[in-house]
Design a protein around this motif. Sequence first.
Motif, mmCIF file in Angstrom:
data_model
loop_
_atom_site.group_PDB
_atom_site.id
_atom_site.type_symbol
_atom_site.label_atom_id
_atom_site.label_comp_id
_atom_site.label_asym_id
_atom_site.label_seq_id
_atom_site.Cartn_x
_atom_site.Cartn_y
_atom_site.Cartn_z
ATOM 1 N N ARG A 80 9.012 103.468 -96.191
ATOM 2 C CA ARG A 80 10.088 104.075 -95.395
ATOM 3 C C ARG A 80 10.027 103.590 -93.947
ATOM 4 O O ARG A 80 11.052 103.213 -93.365
ATOM 5 C CB ARG A 80 9.980 105.604 -95.439
ATOM 6 N N GLU A 81 8.821 103.584 -93.359
ATOM 7 C CA GLU A 81 8.676 103.186 -91.960
ATOM 8 C C GLU A 81 9.083 101.726 -91.743
ATOM 9 O O GLU A 81 9.820 101.405 -90.798
ATOM 10 C CB GLU A 81 7.230 103.385 -91.505
ATOM 11 N N GLU A 84 12.795 101.281 -91.988
ATOM 12 C CA GLU A 84 13.489 101.840 -90.822
ATOM 13 C C GLU A 84 13.386 100.905 -89.616
ATOM 14 O O GLU A 84 14.390 100.693 -88.917
ATOM 15 C CB GLU A 84 12.911 103.219 -90.473
ATOM 16 N N SER A 87 15.731 98.018 -90.137
ATOM 17 C CA SER A 87 17.134 98.423 -90.000
ATOM 18 C C SER A 87 17.499 98.727 -88.555
ATOM 19 O O SER A 87 18.663 98.620 -88.160
ATOM 20 C CB SER A 87 17.421 99.669 -90.869
ATOM 21 N N HIS A 88 16.490 99.059 -87.735
ATOM 22 C CA HIS A 88 16.727 99.320 -86.316
ATOM 23 C C HIS A 88 16.627 98.044 -85.472
ATOM 24 O O HIS A 88 16.767 98.113 -84.246
ATOM 25 C CB HIS A 88 15.746 100.363 -85.782
#
Length: 279
Positions: A80-81, A84, A87-88
């Motif tokens: 997940r990290e 993220e 995606s950022h």
Amino acid sequence: MITIEFIYITNNPELAEYAQNSGVDRIMVDLEYIGKKERQGHLDTVISGHTLQDVSRVKEVLHKSKLQVRVNPIYPGSEREINEVISHGADIVMLPMFKTRQEVKKFISVVDGRAEVSLLLETPQALVRVDDILQIDGIDEAYIGLNDLHLSMGLDFLFELLSGGIVEYLATKIKKRGIRFGFGGISRLGKGILDSRLVLSEHVRLGSQVVILSRDFHGRARSLDELKKLMDLEEEIKKIRSYISYLSGLSEKELLYNSEKISHIVSEYVETKIREQEV
């Protein structure tokens, strides 16, 4: 001429943009927190406290410099990290404190070619298993972390890894695989417990291609105005690039002489620390 990329660690968009315009190649947002306080809490080191929102905020101001993000060591929330931070806007994702081939394979699998992969080699387990780890496809960079590695090995000074030949040992293996490498951090020119000019000489001799700019380039400044009162960052960067150009023109014999100076300085420093501990 040898080219070395500079990494500037900040979560402040204003400082990030200033560093970019001053000639810094990468801005790093540091999300690592798992286990860090336990390892470094007794030392005068910086534990960043950066957040995922900082990744987006810094990315917005970058148009020349790459955005590098250091995530946490592999843990249940890693997928997940990593997803993220990519995606950022992360261009490079760095994995710290890995110990096994399996952790590195999982990391590369999750990144899945969406960003560059940087491994922060800083555990004795990774040191011993380096040959197996470097055989994995998909590693863009291997960065040798002197601070945590020297702590985990019970050494008295992080530059013992440089004077003792460990950095050269790893550099040879990394370069043989055609992987970009870097190590440690540097202070402003002529500063540091070990003069940054000597550290830069080893970067040139060993063929390093990337280095983190230490907190000496921040001065613990919390704003751009504070930083500008402390230093002219662009001028400091120019000084270092100019010195790298000078070092690039030295012979192997001259670079080895600098390496021997490092060994002498480190040996004296360690002997002094050991005597102090015995008192």
